[in-house]
Each structure stands twice: as C-alpha cells, then as structure tokens.
Motif scaffolding. Structure first.
Motif, PDB file in Angstrom:
ATOM      1  N   ASP A  30       0.859  -1.178   0.000  1.00 60.54           N
ATOM      2  CA  ASP A  30       0.000   0.000   0.000  1.00 60.54           C
ATOM      3  C   ASP A  30       0.897   1.229   0.000  1.00 60.54           C
ATOM      4  O   ASP A  30       2.104   1.133   0.199  1.00 60.54           O
ATOM      5  N   ALA A  31       0.281   2.375  -0.251  1.00 60.40           N
ATOM      6  CA  ALA A  31       1.051   3.623  -0.323  1.00 60.40           C
ATOM      7  C   ALA A  31       0.452   4.640   0.648  1.00 60.40           C
ATOM      8  O   ALA A  31      -0.108   5.657   0.248  1.00 60.40           O
ATOM      9  N   GLU A  57       3.621   5.969  -5.237  1.00 63.27           N
ATOM     10  CA  GLU A  57       2.841   4.946  -5.949  1.00 63.27           C
ATOM     11  C   GLU A  57       3.588   4.366  -7.146  1.00 63.27           C
ATOM     12  O   GLU A  57       3.456   3.180  -7.456  1.00 63.27           O
ATOM     13  N   SER A  78      -3.829   1.467  -3.801  1.00 60.57           N
ATOM     14  CA  SER A  78      -3.948   2.885  -3.487  1.00 60.57           C
ATOM     15  C   SER A  78      -5.271   3.331  -4.087  1.00 60.57           C
ATOM     16  O   SER A  78      -6.068   2.505  -4.522  1.00 60.57           O
ATOM     17  N   PHE A  82      -4.301   7.411  -8.021  1.00 58.99           N
ATOM     18  CA  PHE A  82      -2.849   7.350  -7.841  1.00 58.99           C
ATOM     19  C   PHE A  82      -2.235   6.042  -8.356  1.00 58.99           C
ATOM     20  O   PHE A  82      -1.019   5.884  -8.337  1.00 58.99           O
ATOM     21  N   THR A  83      -3.095   5.117  -8.791  1.00 61.92           N
ATOM     22  CA  THR A  83      -2.575   3.918  -9.462  1.00 61.92           C
ATOM     23  C   THR A  83      -2.753   4.112 -10.975  1.00 61.92           C
ATOM     24  O   THR A  83      -1.806   4.435 -11.679  1.00 61.92           O
ATOM     25  N   ALA A  87       0.360   6.430 -11.544  1.00 57.56           N
ATOM     26  CA  ALA A  87       1.332   5.367 -11.840  1.00 57.56           C
ATOM     27  C   ALA A  87       1.028   4.672 -13.165  1.00 57.56           C
ATOM     28  O   ALA A  87       1.491   3.549 -13.389  1.00 57.56           O
TER      29      ALA A  87
END
Lengths: 314, 278
Positions: A30-31, A57, A78, A82-83, A87
């Motif tokens: 996890d972030a 992330e 996340s 943010f994924t 990312a």
C-alpha cells in the motif's frame, strides 16, 4: 454480507485479502492509504506479508512488478487516481508490457469519493487501464462480487486492475451461490425493449431504473458487466439483438470507459442506438454523495430517461 | 585478484564491447556509449560473481540482474551472448523487426533478462521488489542493478532508494554508472545529480565509490556489499562513456548514435589491438 446490506466494495476487498491470504501466498503493498483502502485488515492479519511503500505509488507498482518476477502474487493498493492515474506509466511498462502477475487494488474510484473532490475522484482509470494490452479490468457491483473478484484475480495469471469504491452500496448477490467468471457478464433481468449495460455501483442503479421503466410498460434487460476487459461482447450483442437499443451506465467518464467499450463492440458487430450514462467529460467536485450522484445523473431516473431516448432512436 | 584473472576479465569485457558494437552497427541505431562504460561491471558480475545458469535462465534461486538504464541493452545482450544465453550471431538482429532483441530489454523475449526495462527508474524499483522477495522468502539470492547517472534525475529513483533502505534490503547492490554524460550534455550541466555518494549516504545506504574499470576495486566493492547485512549497497562507479573506443570516449554524441562502416571497423580494430596488448 446478506442481500440488501450496504457495504463498500473497498471493505469487501480488505476482508477478501484477509480471507484469501490464508489460502494463497499473496503479498500486499500500500502507499500510505491502508486505512482507507482497507488493506489495513491484511496488515493486521499478516504483518509479515504487508509492506507500506509510503507516498510513492510509482515505486510501489514497480516494486510489485519485481516481486512478481520471483513467483509471488503481489497486490498493490492505493486510490484509483494514484494507481491508474499517477502510476499509469509504471503499470504500463513494468507490469503490462512484461505481463507480470500483479493485482492492482484501486479503491476510491469515481465521484462517490465525495467530499475530497475532483483531485481524488478518478473518472479516467478504466480508460487508461483499457488501453494497456493484456490488462484485465474488474469493477464489482457489490461486496459479494468484490470478494469473488479478489479470488478470481489471484487465480488469473496476469495483470488485473480491480476497481473498488468508497461508498457503501447494496449487496445484490448471495455469497454462497455467486460464481465469478472473468470476462463473463451476468444478465440480471430479461427484457425486450432496451438493454441496460451497467458496471460497478451503477448495477444496482440500473436495476432500479428497470423497475421505473417497468412501471411505464417498458421491458428492460439489465446486464452486469463486472469484467470491463475482456468485455463479454457476445452477451451484449445478443441482448442488443433482442432489444434493439442499449443504454450504458458507469461511474466513469463516458469517454474511454465501459460505455465506450460497449459502443465499440456494437458499432463493429451489431449497430443499435446507444446512450451512455456516466460522467460527461467533466471533473467532479466536493459534496455529499447523494447530491453528487444527482448532479452527475448517476440515478435510476436518468438511466431510465436515457433508456427511453435510446428506444426513441430505434 | 590474480593477474591472469584480470587479463581474462579484460578479454571478456572486450568481447562484450565487440558484441555491443556489432549490435548497434547492425541496427544502425542504439546506445553504444553507456554500453561500453558498463562492460567491465557486466563482465565481473556475469563471469565471477553471480550464481546463474545460462542453461536454466529461469532458475528460481538464481541471482538477479536488472539493467535499470535499459538503453544500454547492447551491453547486456553482449554479456548474455558471451555467457551463452543465446547465440552471438543473433546480436546482428538487434532492433530488427523479426528479432527478439528489442531496443530495450524485454524479459519475455530474451533468455537471461530478469526484468523488462527502458523507462528510467522502473528497473531500480523492480530490483527492490526482487530483493524484498529474496529477504522474506529466505531464498538468499542477491539482486544487482545498474543505474545511469542521468537516471538519478528521475524522482522514482529516490522513492526506491528510500524503500530499499527502509526495508534494509541488504541483498540489493546497485551500481551507478557515473560516466558524467547524458543525451543533452554533461549531467552537471543538465540537472546536476552530484554529490551522488552523499545522496545515497543520506538515504541510509552503504556507499562505496570506485573506479568502474578496475576489476580489483569492483571485486572489493561487491565483497563489501555482501558483508553489509543491514543496508542496501550503492557502488558509485567512475566510468568513461564509450570506454575502449577512442573517438567515443567522453563524447556526448555516442550516447545514442551508431557508427558508420568506417567508424565500426576502427572501433573493432582498436579493441582487438587492446586485447592483443594484454
């Protein structure tokens, strides 16, 4: 999770990680959002297999990719923003291109994030993830389906994007009898006038829309598309053949999402009028969830209105 | 290290360079400069240090290597061919439409490539994931990575550096190819990443600075990395971009351009003359 109970799919995700963590050798990353994504439950149950990556992330998903090369099954969690958002490039190049066995557990998808507002309301994740070759995308409609999706993702060899929500939504399916098959949609109600193709929390909204339409003498088929990629085009085309009109419903931008995927499939195979219900290419905003759903038209009334508009175009 | 062993490694490094140059020349594209600067490190890792089996490239307990500066693929393909992972003749197919030797390393297509890389920073993070897996599984394999000095400008590198130190990834050993040049010019002119050693020290790494073309120093640094059991190790290697080919050395141009026939023949002649002098 009894039918009708309101449970957020992120809760079901956290519970499923714990449940299936006993059966499968999964590792969870996890972030710094474990409390929110509910991976905290896994952390508490299996602290040796949980790794917080901090607020980083891009690093997290590529670390997960590296772990996957050694034969383990990592989940990277996340918010959707943010994924699939932040990312994206790391998911594309470190997970998608080498087709590594990483599961991305993305929570807080869509506008039902609520008060946090537009920066955190991701209505673009299906679009970015759809564009990655070989990516499987699962967007569960309730807690039962979310639980099943986690196990299906573990058993699937390849990258999976799991889309979960923050909002507590009605449980639609019975845990004991529900069976998930990746890539197979589920026809929930039969109909002859219009097909409503829905995903995620819009499935329960679609079922309500079906009732509104029934009150007006319109017979609507409702299809639950939990797997957006690969899309069950066979089921959708067959239903379009029967009803001659389609409305799609999703908590996502109408550009690039499930509705767009349905349009692509139908226009190339069996063109019928289609109306898309979703976020109309705009950003979200802060607010309580019920007025947000009203504001963006993610309601039974708006789905029903669009169904009638699609029928009128026949 | 014994003199004879050093001579042998120098010859191996020369063969890696010849392979890399043949690949880039055949493709009329690719990245020779940063391939030549890491050839000595690759020779040491693949011919002395790493527990690997070219006949069983997917052996699960093998040591891993990640070329985080993936554009130096000619160097990586050169050492893999030299070590017997695939036929040397295949280097000629580099970057061609029907070849498995992609412009940047593709783990699904090339035996011996442990991670797909090319987008800078990603390989470093992936090597952290491998080292973490080694640590939690008790497998004891080690993970080596090479980063470029320009690559240090990627923010993700420092996310990974924090991660590796936080989880005490002692099986991770990263080489920084500090050749001083990136595509647009000297790294100190573009976005200055120095001091590199102090940065890694501040991130709580075990840091060793060496001459990246000195096999005794490479060996000592790798042994020191293995002796360090509570931190990841960064070996900051001072290197010469284009090392071994006179006109390529320290020349920005050769970061990403291919030699013509005359230049290629000169490069091969220079390297062969060097080998003959050993």
């Amino acid at each position: 999770m009894a039918i009708g109970d309101k449970i957020a799919t992120r809760e079901a995700y956290g519970d499923a990680l714990v449940e299936f963590g006993a059966k499968y050798d999964i590792v969870v990353f996890d972030a710094d959002l474990a409390e929110a994504t509910k991976t905290i439950k896994f952390k508490n149950a299996y602290p040796d297999r949980f790794f917080d990556c901090g607020i980083a992330e891009g690093n997290m998903v590529a670390v997960a990719a590296g772990m996957a090369t050694t034969g383990r099954i990592p989940f990277a969690s996340s918010f959707a923003m943010f994924t699939a958002g932040r990312a994206f490039e790391q998911i594309r190049n470190a997970i998608g291109y080498p087709h590594l066995n990483v599961k991305i557990g993305a929570t807080h998808a869509g506008i039902t994030v609520g008060e946090d507002g537009a920066t955190h309301q991701c209505n673009e994740d299906i679009a970015t993830m759809r564009s990655i070759p070989g990516m499987t995308i699962i967007n569960p409609a309730d807690a039962t389906e979310a639980r099943a999706a986690v196990e299906a993702a573990i058993l699937h060899n390849g990258p999976v994007y799991l889309r979960f929500g923050r909002l507590a939504i009605p449980t639609l399916f019975d845990k004991e009898s529900y069976k998930m098959e990746i890539g197979k949609g589920i026809k929930l109600t039969e109909g002859k006038d219009v097909t409503i193709v829905a995903t995620g929390l819009m499935v329960s909204v679609a079922l309500e829309a079906g009732k509104l339409l029934a009150n007006e003498g319109i017979s609507a088929a409702v299809i639950n598309i939990h797997t957006i990629k690969p899309l069950d085009t066979e089921l959708i085309i067959a239903s379009a053949r029967e009803t001659g009109a389609v409305v799609t419903a999703e908590e996502h931008n109408i550009i690039g999402g499930m509705g767009a995927a349905v349009c692509e499939a139908l226009s190339e195979n069996f063109p019928v009028p289609v109306k898309r219900v979703g976020i109309n290419d705009e950003f979200g905003r802060s607010g309580k969830v019920p007025p947000l759903l009203e504001l963006y038209g993610l309601t039974p009334a708006n789905v029903a209105a669009n169904a009638k508009a699609a029928i009128a175009m026949k | 290290m014994e003199h004879a062993k050093i001579v042998e490694l120098k010859k191996t490094s020369a063969n890696i360079k010849l392979g890399a140059l043949e690949a880039v020349y055949s493709a009329s594209s690719g990245h020779p400069g940063g391939s030549l600067s890491i050839a000595d490190i690759l020779a040491y890792l693949y011919f002395v240090e790493m527990r690997i089996d070219p006949k069983n490239p997917d052996w699960e307990d093998r040591d891993r290597f990640v070329l985080s500066k993936g554009h130096a693929s000619p160097g990586l393909y050169g050492v893999l061919a030299e070590r017997g992972y695939f036929p040397k003749e295949d280097l000629k197919t580099f970057r061609q439409i029907d070849s498995y030797l992609q412009g940047h390393p593709d783990m699904k297509g090339v035996p011996g490539v442990d991670m797909t890389t090319g987008s800078l920073g990603l390989g470093f993070s992936a090597s952290c994931g491998m080292a973490l897996s080694s640590k939690i599984s008790g497998k004891d394999f080690r993970v080596y990575a090479i980063l470029g000095d320009g690559e240090l400008e990627e923010g993700q590198v420092w996310e990974a550096a924090m991660f590796a130190a936080h989880y005490k990834l002692d099986k991770l050993c990263v080489f920084v190819d500090f050749n001083g040049l990136q595509i647009d010019g000297p790294v100190t002119d573009i976005i200055n990443p120095t001091p590199i050693d102090a940065k890694f020290e501040a991130f709580n790494w075990n840091v060793i600075s060496i001459d990246g073309h000195d096999f005794n120093q490479i060996e000592a640094a790798v042994n020191a990395a293995k002796a360090c059991t509570d931190k990841p190790t960064a070996i900051i290697c001072s290197t010469i971009k284009g090392k071994g080919v006179s006109y390529m050395e320290n020349a920005v141009k050769w970061h990403g351009s291919a030699p013509n026939k005359e230049q290629y023949e000169q490069a091969v002649a220079e390297i062969n003359a060097y080998v003959a002098s050993l």
